[in-house]
Design an enzyme around this catalytic site. Structure first.
Site, PDB file in Angstrom:
ATOM      1  N   TYR A  32      35.645  31.679  39.246  1.00 15.83           N
ATOM      2  CA  TYR A  32      34.375  32.029  39.888  1.00 15.83           C
ATOM      3  C   TYR A  32      33.280  32.175  38.852  1.00 15.83           C
ATOM      4  O   TYR A  32      33.535  32.214  37.639  1.00 15.83           O
ATOM      5  CB  TYR A  32      34.502  33.313  40.717  1.00 15.83           C
ATOM      6  CG  TYR A  32      34.483  34.591  39.907  1.00 15.83           C
ATOM      7  CD1 TYR A  32      35.564  34.971  39.129  1.00 15.83           C
ATOM      8  CD2 TYR A  32      33.355  35.421  39.911  1.00 15.83           C
ATOM      9  CE1 TYR A  32      35.529  36.143  38.380  1.00 15.83           C
ATOM     10  CE2 TYR A  32      33.317  36.600  39.169  1.00 15.83           C
ATOM     11  CZ  TYR A  32      34.405  36.953  38.413  1.00 15.83           C
ATOM     12  OH  TYR A  32      34.362  38.099  37.665  1.00 15.83           O
ATOM     13  N   ARG A  51      30.914  27.262  31.639  1.00 17.01           N
ATOM     14  CA  ARG A  51      32.018  28.244  31.589  1.00 17.01           C
ATOM     15  C   ARG A  51      32.963  28.016  32.763  1.00 17.01           C
ATOM     16  O   ARG A  51      34.188  28.110  32.608  1.00 17.01           O
ATOM     17  CB  ARG A  51      31.452  29.665  31.596  1.00 17.01           C
ATOM     18  CG  ARG A  51      32.531  30.740  31.464  1.00 17.01           C
ATOM     19  CD  ARG A  51      31.951  32.137  31.264  1.00 17.01           C
ATOM     20  NE  ARG A  51      31.189  32.576  32.429  1.00 17.01           N
ATOM     21  CZ  ARG A  51      30.508  33.727  32.485  1.00 17.01           C
ATOM     22  NH1 ARG A  51      30.471  34.541  31.425  1.00 17.01           N
ATOM     23  NH2 ARG A  51      29.848  34.054  33.570  1.00 17.01           N
ATOM     24  N   ARG A 100      54.365  29.172  50.726  1.00 18.23           N
ATOM     25  CA  ARG A 100      54.036  29.991  49.564  1.00 18.23           C
ATOM     26  C   ARG A 100      54.994  29.619  48.439  1.00 18.23           C
ATOM     27  O   ARG A 100      56.212  29.738  48.589  1.00 18.23           O
ATOM     28  CB  ARG A 100      54.162  31.482  49.879  1.00 18.23           C
ATOM     29  CG  ARG A 100      53.804  32.360  48.695  1.00 18.23           C
ATOM     30  CD  ARG A 100      53.906  33.849  49.010  1.00 18.23           C
ATOM     31  NE  ARG A 100      53.630  34.656  47.829  1.00 18.23           N
ATOM     32  CZ  ARG A 100      54.491  34.935  46.872  1.00 18.23           C
ATOM     33  NH1 ARG A 100      55.745  34.480  46.962  1.00 18.23           N
ATOM     34  NH2 ARG A 100      54.150  35.659  45.827  1.00 18.23           N
ATOM     35  N   HIS A 102      54.967  29.484  43.970  1.00 12.38           N
ATOM     36  CA  HIS A 102      54.199  29.733  42.751  1.00 12.38           C
ATOM     37  C   HIS A 102      53.702  28.432  42.125  1.00 12.38           C
ATOM     38  O   HIS A 102      52.580  28.347  41.645  1.00 12.38           O
ATOM     39  CB  HIS A 102      55.035  30.500  41.714  1.00 12.38           C
ATOM     40  CG  HIS A 102      55.253  31.932  42.068  1.00 12.38           C
ATOM     41  ND1 HIS A 102      55.857  32.332  43.233  1.00 12.38           N
ATOM     42  CD2 HIS A 102      54.949  33.078  41.404  1.00 12.38           C
ATOM     43  CE1 HIS A 102      55.907  33.651  43.277  1.00 12.38           C
ATOM     44  NE2 HIS A 102      55.364  34.128  42.181  1.00 12.38           N
ATOM     45  N   LYS A 147      37.352  33.202  33.591  1.00 14.74           N
ATOM     46  CA  LYS A 147      36.711  33.935  34.686  1.00 14.74           C
ATOM     47  C   LYS A 147      37.453  33.613  35.976  1.00 14.74           C
ATOM     48  O   LYS A 147      37.017  32.784  36.784  1.00 14.74           O
ATOM     49  CB  LYS A 147      35.225  33.563  34.757  1.00 14.74           C
ATOM     50  CG  LYS A 147      34.393  34.626  35.459  1.00 14.74           C
ATOM     51  CD  LYS A 147      32.932  34.462  35.135  1.00 14.74           C
ATOM     52  CE  LYS A 147      32.036  35.384  35.945  1.00 14.74           C
ATOM     53  NZ  LYS A 147      32.252  36.811  35.740  1.00 14.74           N
ATOM     54  N   GLU A 179      35.721  44.989  25.954  1.00 14.72           N
ATOM     55  CA  GLU A 179      34.525  44.845  26.802  1.00 14.72           C
ATOM     56  C   GLU A 179      34.568  45.919  27.860  1.00 14.72           C
ATOM     57  O   GLU A 179      35.331  46.879  27.747  1.00 14.72           O
ATOM     58  CB  GLU A 179      34.487  43.441  27.413  1.00 14.72           C
ATOM     59  CG  GLU A 179      35.707  43.101  28.243  1.00 14.72           C
ATOM     60  CD  GLU A 179      35.665  41.707  28.866  1.00 14.72           C
ATOM     61  OE1 GLU A 179      34.579  41.119  28.987  1.00 14.72           O
ATOM     62  OE2 GLU A 179      36.743  41.218  29.252  1.00 14.72           O
ATOM     63  N   LEU A 203      35.691  38.278  28.135  1.00 13.22           N
ATOM     64  CA  LEU A 203      34.954  37.192  28.769  1.00 13.22           C
ATOM     65  C   LEU A 203      33.753  36.828  27.897  1.00 13.22           C
ATOM     66  O   LEU A 203      33.001  37.722  27.495  1.00 13.22           O
ATOM     67  CB  LEU A 203      34.462  37.623  30.153  1.00 13.22           C
ATOM     68  CG  LEU A 203      33.874  36.463  30.939  1.00 13.22           C
ATOM     69  CD1 LEU A 203      34.988  35.625  31.542  1.00 13.22           C
ATOM     70  CD2 LEU A 203      32.935  36.945  32.015  1.00 13.22           C
TER      71      LEU A 203
END
Ligand code: PMP
Length: 285
Positions: A32, A51, A100, A102, A147, A179, A203
């Site tokens: 995101y 990014r 489902r 992985h 991110k 951070e 980040l």
């Protein structure tokens, strides 16, 4: 009304639907970005999209759009909302699978989602008084440079601050500052601006880059280096930076004043440089 973009369509946000089999929902398997928009112009859009591209490459999700494609969708989302200043959120997940599992689907169909909210500037009070923060051990994974939407650790760490009426949680790993739970952290000591070096442990903030560029441009002495915990605790000034919070002073850490306990002169200066820089960028300068 909030309009979002979902897989090629613009529709009201409360009418948008994704499958519960989406890997973003099941695994936090997505990337995101949050892009600030001032006077209807996205700030540092190319850097945010670069990014995103790096995160998607690391996640092995094909980037569904190029710079022009993303820019067009961001422009459309901005145009569909009434506010001059907005915060555009965009997310790409690996999409749904039949079962489902992985391991990745054989032919993934990424889910693309964008939305926008009003970007509300820091209050005059916050800028004058600064905000309070706590600290905690950084127990996140070792790819904090990506991110991704898998933000559970960041959410738990942020909630520790909220539980104590504080704005942010500063994170220390092995005795060094990394951070904040949702921000980068700068330290001022003896007139020198200190920033932790980019690594897999934090980040690489777009605002972090702008702050270091402004320091260089205006001749503020600065060092990018590892910052031990005791240098943070005895700092003259601490700031948090992010796309939505810009440059915000932290004036209390773990119930003790930072420096004088008031916003410091270098932070005020950086805030002014940042505002001036935004203005020139928004005028197309
Ligand atoms: N670190 C973390 C963990 C964050 O979530 C954010 C904000 N998204 C930042 C740093 C600041 O990054 P940026 O300046 O690009 O918003």
């Amino acid at each position: 009304m909030n309009i979002c973009y979902l897989n090629g369509q613009y529709l009201p946000r409360d009418e948008a639907r994704i499958s519960p089999m989406d890997r973003g929902f099941l695994f936090g398997d997505g990337a995101y970005e949050v892009i600030p928009v001032y006077s209807r112009r996205p700030f540092r859009l190319a850097e945010h999209l670069a990014r995103l591209d790096r995160t998607l490459a690391a996640l092995r999700i094909a980037n569904p759009y190029d710079l022009a494609g993303w820019s067009a969708i961001v422009a459309e989302i901005v145009a569909r909302h009434p506010w001059a200043d907005q915060s555009v959120y965009l997310q790409v997940t690996r999409g749904p699978d039949a079962k489902r599992n992985h391991a990745f689907p054989a032919a993934p169909q990424p889910t693309v989602f964008l939305m926008s909210d009003e970007l509300v500037a820091n209050s005059a009070d916050q800028l004058a008084e600064g905000v309070a923060a706590i600290s905690a051990p950084d127990y996140r994974w070792l790819r904090c440079d990506l991110k991704t939407t898998a933000l559970l650790a960041n959410c738990l760490l942020r909630q520790l601050a909220v539980d104590k009426g504080c704005a942010e949680t500063l994170l220390f790993r092995d005795g060094y500052l990394t951070e904040g739970s949702a921000s980068n952290i700068f330290v001022v000591r003896g007139g020198v601006l200190l920033a932790p070096p980019k690594s897999h442990l934090m980040l690489p903030g777009i605002t972090y880059d702008v702050v270091l560029e402004l320091a260089a441009r205006h001749g503020l002495s600065h060092e990018v280096r590892e910052i031990p915990e005791d240098e943070v605790r005895s700092a003259d000034e601490l700031w948090l930076t992010s796309s939505t919070k810009e440059v915000l002073p932290i004036t209390r850490l773990d119930d003790r004043p930072v420096g004088t306990g008031r916003c410091g002169p270098i932070g005020r200066q950086m805030h002014a440089w940042y505002q001036a820089f935004k203005d020139t960028e928004m005028r197309g300068g």
